[in-house]
Design an enzyme around this catalytic site. Sequence first.
Site, PDB file in Angstrom:
ATOM      1  N   SER A 211       0.849  -1.189   0.000  1.00 45.82           N
ATOM      2  CA  SER A 211       0.000   0.000   0.000  1.00 45.82           C
ATOM      3  C   SER A 211       0.891   1.248   0.000  1.00 45.82           C
ATOM      4  O   SER A 211       1.768   1.370  -0.850  1.00 45.82           O
ATOM      5  CB  SER A 211      -0.943  -0.047   1.208  1.00 45.82           C
ATOM      6  OG  SER A 211      -2.044   0.787   1.026  1.00 45.82           O
ATOM      7  N   ASP A 462      -8.547  -5.746  -5.632  1.00 51.46           N
ATOM      8  CA  ASP A 462      -8.152  -4.629  -4.774  1.00 51.46           C
ATOM      9  C   ASP A 462      -8.428  -3.323  -5.510  1.00 51.46           C
ATOM     10  O   ASP A 462      -7.858  -3.084  -6.575  1.00 51.46           O
ATOM     11  CB  ASP A 462      -6.666  -4.733  -4.446  1.00 51.46           C
ATOM     12  CG  ASP A 462      -6.153  -3.541  -3.654  1.00 51.46           C
ATOM     13  OD1 ASP A 462      -6.977  -2.811  -3.060  1.00 51.46           O
ATOM     14  OD2 ASP A 462      -4.920  -3.347  -3.627  1.00 51.46           O
ATOM     15  N   HIS A 487      -5.844  -6.672  -1.482  1.00 46.39           N
ATOM     16  CA  HIS A 487      -4.831  -5.708  -1.044  1.00 46.39           C
ATOM     17  C   HIS A 487      -3.625  -6.414  -0.428  1.00 46.39           C
ATOM     18  O   HIS A 487      -3.728  -7.055   0.600  1.00 46.39           O
ATOM     19  CB  HIS A 487      -5.471  -4.755  -0.035  1.00 46.39           C
ATOM     20  CG  HIS A 487      -4.765  -3.442   0.079  1.00 46.39           C
ATOM     21  ND1 HIS A 487      -4.498  -2.642  -1.012  1.00 46.39           N
ATOM     22  CD2 HIS A 487      -4.275  -2.775   1.155  1.00 46.39           C
ATOM     23  CE1 HIS A 487      -3.883  -1.537  -0.606  1.00 46.39           C
ATOM     24  NE2 HIS A 487      -3.735  -1.601   0.699  1.00 46.39           N
TER      25      HIS A 487
END
Length: 526
Positions: A211, A462, A487
């Site tokens: 991320s 995601d 994710h």
Amino acid sequence: MTDLNMDKFFSVLRSLSFFINLFPFLRARERENGSIVQLPRANPLHVICNISRSDIAINPVYFPPGAAHQSSLQKPKIPFKAHYFPQLLDHFTFQPQSSKIFYQKYLINDRFWRRGRPIFVYTGNEGDIEWFAANTGFMLDIAPKFQALLVFIEHRFYGESMPFGKDSYKSAKTLGYLTSQQALADFAVLLRSLKRNLSTEASPVVVFGGSYGGMLAAWFRLKYPHIAIGALASSAPILQFDDITPWSSFYDAVSKDYRDASLNCYKVIKGSWQELKALSAQKEGLAELSRTFRTCKDLQSVDSVQDWLWAAFVYTAMVNYPTEANFMMPLPAYPVKAMCKIIDGFSPRASKLSRAFAAASLYYNYSKTEKCFNIEHGTDSHGLHGWDWQACTEMVMPMTCSNGSMFPPSSFDYKEFAENCRKKYGVAPRPHWITTEFGGSRIEHVLKRSGSNIIFSNGMQDPWSRGSLLKNITDSIIALVTDKGAHHVDFRSSTKEDPDWLIRQRRQEVEIIQKWLDEYYMDLKH
């Protein structure tokens, strides 16, 4: 227009992410009556649109991911030893304040390490570093094969790495030192010192991040190629800035996840916002909502209900993992499908709002431990609070909701967003700084000539994947994309239930990293 409540954490984030991030607030225009609704931003990592009977403030969404939990979480038990490094406050100026020292936390696991072998480093993102270490089992899984030293470095202004202690978030004068560039320099200084102290200057460094942490890993490889020989950037939305990625892509992707699971499910969620708006307009609307949503305390605002639902649907899409997990919240395998199964199990005569509540309850109460919901009193269990500042300064990621989204349509108003940042912090955002500092536009042409040894891994379930790199650029700038991935699912510990596609993805990552290391050690011999 009601002021945005930027302190209120969206149960999402940047993500991580996540993933939660005070993304550009959105101005949602309700098509039925023309009223304007304000929305927040999107980790990574870290997204929301909203509705209500009048002008509404919507909360920020976060980057990798870190939801506002019902109750405070205990520190996870992890096989790492904590250390603290005396870090410079400011790496880029020579003002008297610049040389102030704060203690930056980092974690080490040397169980499998042999001196001279590689150092695998996690570039910490917006939250407590233990949280990321506990959810990045992939690095522990591969450490024996590579005889690697594992290092997880906490990002400044998160967890225990507070440059000004309890006053770190006091004002822009202190928060001004919270930038991605300072964080990258922290990593570089710490790693150079660590290698000297361990007498292992020749050990190659590979950085890992998910991320926002994945963005940092990719940027670190580009900015400090003399320190890291490669980077694995998982679910890293480095292209979520300016107009590089369509602004509606995040919410379109969330909606696609639910629509693919069940068309009826998608339609029910899409229709629930109007029912929420209609109920809130009634005289006893809040009291009725308090009963319907089993709140621990009577609701004071319909906004919080909307945010509660919104966060559940967004975060569940982000962590739609193929196995049971406890990243954001305890959830079953493929939780989007599980949510839609709940919705589809209701009678068609049931209200859309009641079905949406039942589905969202899976996110907040899969463990069945909650007797009521603290919808308006969530806590920041993972220490994500600093992301609001980052989103108001450099991490400006415009987001909108299209007509095809299951969320109310919205547009993005930069002036409104900037004004809210000025009110909260007294600073103006720099919406184009990230692409100026790290690039983004025409990325394939730039990285083809100036980059190497970066893996961008993404799963198309995601929603952050749309802002990442999805195609190979060269034989060493590689995109590994899976249709069913969520994710940074590749960073999770391996399990016996892992599907074949996830096993193959991790195997590819290991093979590429092995190639980088073989080339490095070969060069050392010449």
